[in-house]
Design an enzyme around this catalytic site. Sequence first.
Site, PDB file in Angstrom:
ATOM      1  N   HIS A 189      21.415  27.672  10.633  1.00 20.04           N
ATOM      2  CA  HIS A 189      20.524  27.625   9.473  1.00 20.04           C
ATOM      3  C   HIS A 189      20.541  28.949   8.711  1.00 20.04           C
ATOM      4  O   HIS A 189      20.587  28.964   7.472  1.00 20.04           O
ATOM      5  CB  HIS A 189      19.092  27.303   9.912  1.00 20.04           C
ATOM      6  CG  HIS A 189      18.826  25.846  10.099  1.00 20.04           C
ATOM      7  ND1 HIS A 189      19.243  25.151  11.210  1.00 20.04           N
ATOM      8  CD2 HIS A 189      18.181  24.949   9.316  1.00 20.04           C
ATOM      9  CE1 HIS A 189      18.859  23.881  11.101  1.00 20.04           C
ATOM     10  NE2 HIS A 189      18.220  23.733   9.958  1.00 20.04           N
TER      11      HIS A 189
ATOM     12  N   ASN B 259      15.320  15.446  11.536  1.00 21.05           N
ATOM     13  CA  ASN B 259      16.712  15.159  11.186  1.00 21.05           C
ATOM     14  C   ASN B 259      17.389  14.594  12.433  1.00 21.05           C
ATOM     15  O   ASN B 259      17.923  15.339  13.247  1.00 21.05           O
ATOM     16  CB  ASN B 259      17.410  16.429  10.702  1.00 21.05           C
ATOM     17  CG  ASN B 259      18.795  16.164  10.132  1.00 21.05           C
ATOM     18  OD1 ASN B 259      19.383  15.112  10.375  1.00 21.05           O
ATOM     19  ND2 ASN B 259      19.317  17.102   9.380  1.00 21.05           N
TER      20      ASN B 259
ATOM     21  N   HIS C  65       0.829  -1.200   0.000  1.00 18.15           N
ATOM     22  CA  HIS C  65       0.000   0.000   0.000  1.00 18.15           C
ATOM     23  C   HIS C  65       0.870   1.260   0.000  1.00 18.15           C
ATOM     24  O   HIS C  65       0.558   2.240  -0.691  1.00 18.15           O
ATOM     25  CB  HIS C  65      -0.927   0.003   1.218  1.00 18.15           C
ATOM     26  CG  HIS C  65      -1.821  -1.192   1.292  1.00 18.15           C
ATOM     27  ND1 HIS C  65      -2.835  -1.416   0.390  1.00 18.15           N
ATOM     28  CD2 HIS C  65      -1.850  -2.243   2.155  1.00 18.15           C
ATOM     29  CE1 HIS C  65      -3.461  -2.540   0.694  1.00 18.15           C
ATOM     30  NE2 HIS C  65      -2.874  -3.063   1.764  1.00 18.15           N
TER      31      HIS C  65
ATOM     32  N   SER D  22      21.018  26.306  16.547  1.00 18.69           N
ATOM     33  CA  SER D  22      20.482  25.727  15.319  1.00 18.69           C
ATOM     34  C   SER D  22      19.961  26.797  14.371  1.00 18.69           C
ATOM     35  O   SER D  22      20.212  26.743  13.162  1.00 18.69           O
ATOM     36  CB  SER D  22      19.362  24.732  15.661  1.00 18.69           C
ATOM     37  OG  SER D  22      18.860  24.119  14.508  1.00 18.69           O
TER      38      SER D  22
ATOM     39  N   ARG E 131      12.448  16.901  16.801  1.00 16.38           N
ATOM     40  CA  ARG E 131      13.247  15.747  17.231  1.00 16.38           C
ATOM     41  C   ARG E 131      13.337  14.669  16.170  1.00 16.38           C
ATOM     42  O   ARG E 131      14.311  13.907  16.143  1.00 16.38           O
ATOM     43  CB  ARG E 131      12.655  15.141  18.510  1.00 16.38           C
ATOM     44  CG  ARG E 131      12.818  15.969  19.752  1.00 16.38           C
ATOM     45  CD  ARG E 131      12.529  15.144  20.991  1.00 16.38           C
ATOM     46  NE  ARG E 131      11.196  14.569  20.951  1.00 16.38           N
ATOM     47  CZ  ARG E 131      10.116  15.127  21.491  1.00 16.38           C
ATOM     48  NH1 ARG E 131      10.221  16.285  22.097  1.00 16.38           N
ATOM     49  NH2 ARG E 131       8.942  14.523  21.427  1.00 16.38           N
TER      50      ARG E 131
ATOM     51  N   ASN F 287       7.946  17.462  18.800  1.00 17.41           N
ATOM     52  CA  ASN F 287       8.212  16.133  18.239  1.00 17.41           C
ATOM     53  C   ASN F 287       8.736  16.230  16.811  1.00 17.41           C
ATOM     54  O   ASN F 287       9.589  15.437  16.395  1.00 17.41           O
ATOM     55  CB  ASN F 287       6.936  15.294  18.266  1.00 17.41           C
ATOM     56  CG  ASN F 287       7.170  13.862  17.826  1.00 17.41           C
ATOM     57  OD1 ASN F 287       7.817  13.084  18.511  1.00 17.41           O
ATOM     58  ND2 ASN F 287       6.650  13.514  16.666  1.00 17.41           N
TER      59      ASN F 287
ATOM     60  N   TYR G 115      22.477  20.391  24.442  1.00 18.00           N
ATOM     61  CA  TYR G 115      21.441  20.270  25.464  1.00 18.00           C
ATOM     62  C   TYR G 115      21.966  19.607  26.737  1.00 18.00           C
ATOM     63  O   TYR G 115      21.789  20.137  27.842  1.00 18.00           O
ATOM     64  CB  TYR G 115      20.261  19.471  24.903  1.00 18.00           C
ATOM     65  CG  TYR G 115      19.161  19.240  25.911  1.00 18.00           C
ATOM     66  CD1 TYR G 115      18.251  20.235  26.215  1.00 18.00           C
ATOM     67  CD2 TYR G 115      19.043  18.008  26.563  1.00 18.00           C
ATOM     68  CE1 TYR G 115      17.237  20.033  27.136  1.00 18.00           C
ATOM     69  CE2 TYR G 115      18.034  17.787  27.482  1.00 18.00           C
ATOM     70  CZ  TYR G 115      17.138  18.804  27.767  1.00 18.00           C
ATOM     71  OH  TYR G 115      16.152  18.600  28.686  1.00 18.00           O
TER      72      TYR G 115
ATOM     73  N   HIS H 227      19.979  16.207  15.228  1.00 16.68           N
ATOM     74  CA  HIS H 227      19.371  16.250  16.564  1.00 16.68           C
ATOM     75  C   HIS H 227      20.240  15.524  17.586  1.00 16.68           C
ATOM     76  O   HIS H 227      20.391  15.994  18.728  1.00 16.68           O
ATOM     77  CB  HIS H 227      17.976  15.624  16.523  1.00 16.68           C
ATOM     78  CG  HIS H 227      17.378  15.436  17.885  1.00 16.68           C
ATOM     79  ND1 HIS H 227      17.483  14.247  18.582  1.00 16.68           N
ATOM     80  CD2 HIS H 227      16.676  16.278  18.683  1.00 16.68           C
ATOM     81  CE1 HIS H 227      16.882  14.370  19.752  1.00 16.68           C
ATOM     82  NE2 HIS H 227      16.378  15.585  19.834  1.00 16.68           N
TER      83      HIS H 227
END
Length: 522
Positions: free
Chosen positions: A434, A395, A118, A430, A392, A389, A407, A399
């Site tokens: 970017h 990528n 499918h 980040s 996270r 979410n 972090y 991350h």
Amino acid sequence: MEAKATRRRLWKREGQRGQQEDQPSAGNTETHSGPDLVQWTRHMEAMKSQLLEQAQGQLMELLDQAVQEAVQSYPTRQGPLPSIPPDSLNKTREPSHKKRKVFVTRQSLLDELMEIQHFRTIYHMFIAGLCVFIISTLVIDFIDEGRPILEFDLLIYSFGQLPLTLMTWVPMFLSTLLAPYQALRLWTRAQAGGAWTLRVGLACVLLVAHTSVLAVLPIYVVAEHQLPPASRGILVFEQVRFLMKTYSFLRETVPGTLGSKGGEAPSFSTYLYFLFCPTLIYRETYPRTPSIRWSYVAKNFAQFLGCVFYGSFILSRLCIPVFSNMSQEPFSTRALVLSIMHATLPGILMLLFIFFAFLHCWHNAFAEMLRFGDRMFYRDWWNSASFSNYYRTWNVVVHDWLYSYVYQDAMQLLEGRARGPAMLAVFLISSVVHEYIFCFMLGFFYPVMLVLFLGVGGLLNFMMNDRYTGPAGNVLMWTLLFLGQGIQVSLYSQEWYARHHCPLPQTTFWGLVTPQSWSCHT
């Protein structure tokens, strides 16, 4: 083994009992032939055994890797294990030690989904839709111009001066290959006294020279030779990748070599493998696949080239005709809103192409050639109901680096008491990187990405957190993604053509950082 065989016999007996209970009665209109039912039962039993063996094998690999990581991170000292104070068991503060990423052998999620018929059909429908789009534009060109027009001008222009780009990449790679490894060897050989100071000083000089090469050389080549956007993109992505890999290599190896006597640097081949494998987290060993499927490699590279072609075709047909002359018209809010709405479709298509081309095809091709086992470069970000979410799972490669070295370090400095500032540090780094990538590729500073990523994205990350799991959150996430991509494509395209239609009389700093699309209306 006897217990396992007993469980299988019990499962088989229960399965046969359930099948007997599910047999159709004599009054039913549908009947099943005996041989077909026996064959189907054997097939299901074989599938059940295969699934159980695969699950047990993957669980054992995960546990073995966890034990190996625990052994490698155990401090090399003598003495009994430290006792744990009883009151520390009741504390809710996060542990001070870092959570290390565990690599296991696993496929990419899209490869697993492609095994379902499918999902393969949906993939084929997407390709068919793109083919219909190309055919329709060629037919319209044939009707209007008398011939189909399949232009490659944008693709040729974007990758112009590619030999110069590759020549610039060579010293960047050699600097990354030699300087960090030699600096680590100098640190491992350093002894107390004057020799220690000399070796440590020389290692620091090597790292400063390496960082200078990566920081200055690409910018100089781009400014001196005016490279086009795609060639600039190759240099800036390799620049950022080499810096992140260098930091991970030194961060994972230096504490171990300096913290113990007689420490040794890892083998050079291990470091060389790390520079090419699709991960930003250094380990001395990674799970490896038994062989290389060259057909799979060729398939992924072909899909990557197809995405590049489709992306250039969409830009040339859906974006250039709309934005090339927009700066020559008077500014109006209506025209701006319409341009953003028009750019949502090509914007979201470009996002999907970038995801599939780089995070799936490119990474999997190199992973297969290097027999790199852990293929989880992304997760099911398309199912996200919250932006926390989504960030996270979009990528996982980047991350993992941000989580491990930004972090967790921030949490360690703050003693695990403030998650907000740690998350803000991740977003700040980040978003700045970017924006730097966009500025490097386009040749001008227009902080659309910085505002959307740090401002809007950071706010949504705290507002739309993991408490939102329903379908409404997923619809809202996709709606905002469509609008965000439309804003980026529209504003960056307008600024690109404004700087071509209204060039600066002389290049100044304020001219480079001031948007020209606000004042260029010829």
